[in-house]
Write a protein that holds these residues in place. Structure first.
Motif, short mmCIF file in Angstrom:
data_model
loop_
_atom_site.label_atom_id
_atom_site.label_comp_id
_atom_site.label_asym_id
_atom_site.label_seq_id
_atom_site.Cartn_x
_atom_site.Cartn_y
_atom_site.Cartn_z
N VAL A 1 0.81 -1.22 0.00
CA VAL A 1 0.00 0.00 0.00
C VAL A 1 0.84 1.27 0.00
O VAL A 1 0.32 2.35 -0.28
N THR A 2 2.13 1.16 0.28
CA THR A 2 3.01 2.34 0.28
C THR A 2 3.68 2.56 -1.07
O THR A 2 4.36 3.57 -1.26
N ARG A 3 3.51 1.62 -2.00
CA ARG A 3 4.14 1.72 -3.33
C ARG A 3 3.08 1.54 -4.40
O ARG A 3 2.71 0.42 -4.73
N GLU A 4 2.60 2.65 -4.95
CA GLU A 4 1.52 2.61 -5.92
C GLU A 4 1.83 1.74 -7.13
O GLU A 4 0.95 1.08 -7.67
N GLU A 5 3.09 1.70 -7.54
CA GLU A 5 3.42 0.90 -8.72
C GLU A 5 3.11 -0.58 -8.52
O GLU A 5 2.77 -1.29 -9.47
N THR A 6 3.18 -1.07 -7.29
CA THR A 6 2.85 -2.48 -7.03
C THR A 6 1.35 -2.71 -7.19
O THR A 6 0.93 -3.79 -7.59
N PHE A 7 0.55 -1.70 -6.89
CA PHE A 7 -0.90 -1.74 -7.08
C PHE A 7 -1.21 -1.72 -8.58
O PHE A 7 -2.07 -2.48 -9.06
N MET A 8 -0.52 -0.88 -9.31
CA MET A 8 -0.75 -0.75 -10.76
C MET A 8 -0.34 -2.02 -11.52
O MET A 8 -0.82 -2.27 -12.62
N ALA B 1 -0.05 5.02 0.09
CA ALA B 1 -0.25 5.66 -1.22
C ALA B 1 -1.53 5.15 -1.90
O ALA B 1 -2.08 5.82 -2.76
N VAL B 2 -1.99 3.96 -1.50
CA VAL B 2 -3.22 3.38 -2.03
C VAL B 2 -4.15 3.13 -0.85
O VAL B 2 -3.93 2.20 -0.07
N ASP B 3 -5.18 3.95 -0.72
CA ASP B 3 -6.07 3.84 0.44
C ASP B 3 -7.11 2.73 0.23
O ASP B 3 -7.26 2.16 -0.85
N LYS B 4 -7.83 2.42 1.31
CA LYS B 4 -8.82 1.34 1.29
C LYS B 4 -9.90 1.58 0.24
O LYS B 4 -10.30 0.65 -0.46
N LYS B 5 -10.38 2.80 0.14
CA LYS B 5 -11.44 3.11 -0.81
C LYS B 5 -11.02 2.77 -2.24
O LYS B 5 -11.77 2.15 -2.99
N ARG B 6 -9.83 3.17 -2.59
CA ARG B 6 -9.33 2.92 -3.94
C ARG B 6 -9.16 1.42 -4.19
O ARG B 6 -9.47 0.91 -5.28
N ALA B 7 -8.65 0.69 -3.20
CA ALA B 7 -8.46 -0.75 -3.34
C ALA B 7 -9.81 -1.47 -3.49
O ALA B 7 -9.94 -2.38 -4.31
N VAL B 8 -10.80 -1.05 -2.72
CA VAL B 8 -12.14 -1.67 -2.82
C VAL B 8 -12.76 -1.37 -4.18
O VAL B 8 -13.36 -2.26 -4.81
#
Length: 181
Positions: A89-96, A129-136
């Protein structure tokens, strides 16, 4: 006596998102600050009671996230009955990069299998960097794209927050799908 369901579960995601730390917390209830980089795959066995009738025996394959292992990693998905895609959650690129990992799964397994998206390192509240709302919201997008539910779990391998719950969720989903087939 409970019926046993034996299933291969793959942990995947970018390097250093906490895959090994999640597995270690699940099995040993400890957080190691000096976990070495996974080379290839590390396999662990965990037994979980799911409902009154079943024990799910998870063969957890913690696979390397480094790009130099990508060609080999596709073989590790073979036979998987479920997958956990972990991001930091601290590294947006891992989410992307989540779609990249899901696409690897989809091209490596024969049938649709349960997928759980895990948002790890929730203990680093000041660095999120990626909050719960965005992940949901993204979980809903993935669910629509794949035509099946892709839940998200918010974990901290450091504190143990929701680690067991995440593995229980995927184990339950894997068992449910196997019983439906």
């Amino acid at each position: 006596m409970k019926k046993k369901f034996i299933a291969k579960l793959v942990l995947t995601g970018d390097p250093a998102v906490g895959k090994t730390s999640l597995k270690t917390y699940l099995t040993d209830k400890v957080f190691k600050t000096d976990s070495p980089m996974t080379l290839g795959a590390d396999i662990t066995r965990v037994v979980m009671d799911v409902g009154e009738d079943y024990q799910v025996v998870l063969q957890i394959w913690d696979i390397a996230g480094q790009t130099k292992f990508m060609d080999v990693n596709k073989a590790y998905y073979n036979g998987a009955k479920g997958v956990i895609v972990v991001f930091d959650v601290t590294r947006e690129e891992t989410f992307m990069d989540i779609p990249k990992w899901i696409e690897r799964v989809k091209t490596s397994v024969e049938n649709d299998i349960p997928i759980l998206m895990v948002a790890n390192k929730m203990d680093l509240t000041e660095q999120i960097a990626v909050d719960k709302k965005r992940a949901v919201e993204y979980s809903a997008i993935l669910s629509n794209w794949l035509g099946m539910q892709v839940p998200v779990a918010f974990t901290s391998a450091k504190t143990g927050e929701n680690v067991e719950d995440a593995f229980f969720t995927i184990a339950s989903n894997m068992l449910r799908l196997a019983l439906e087939r």
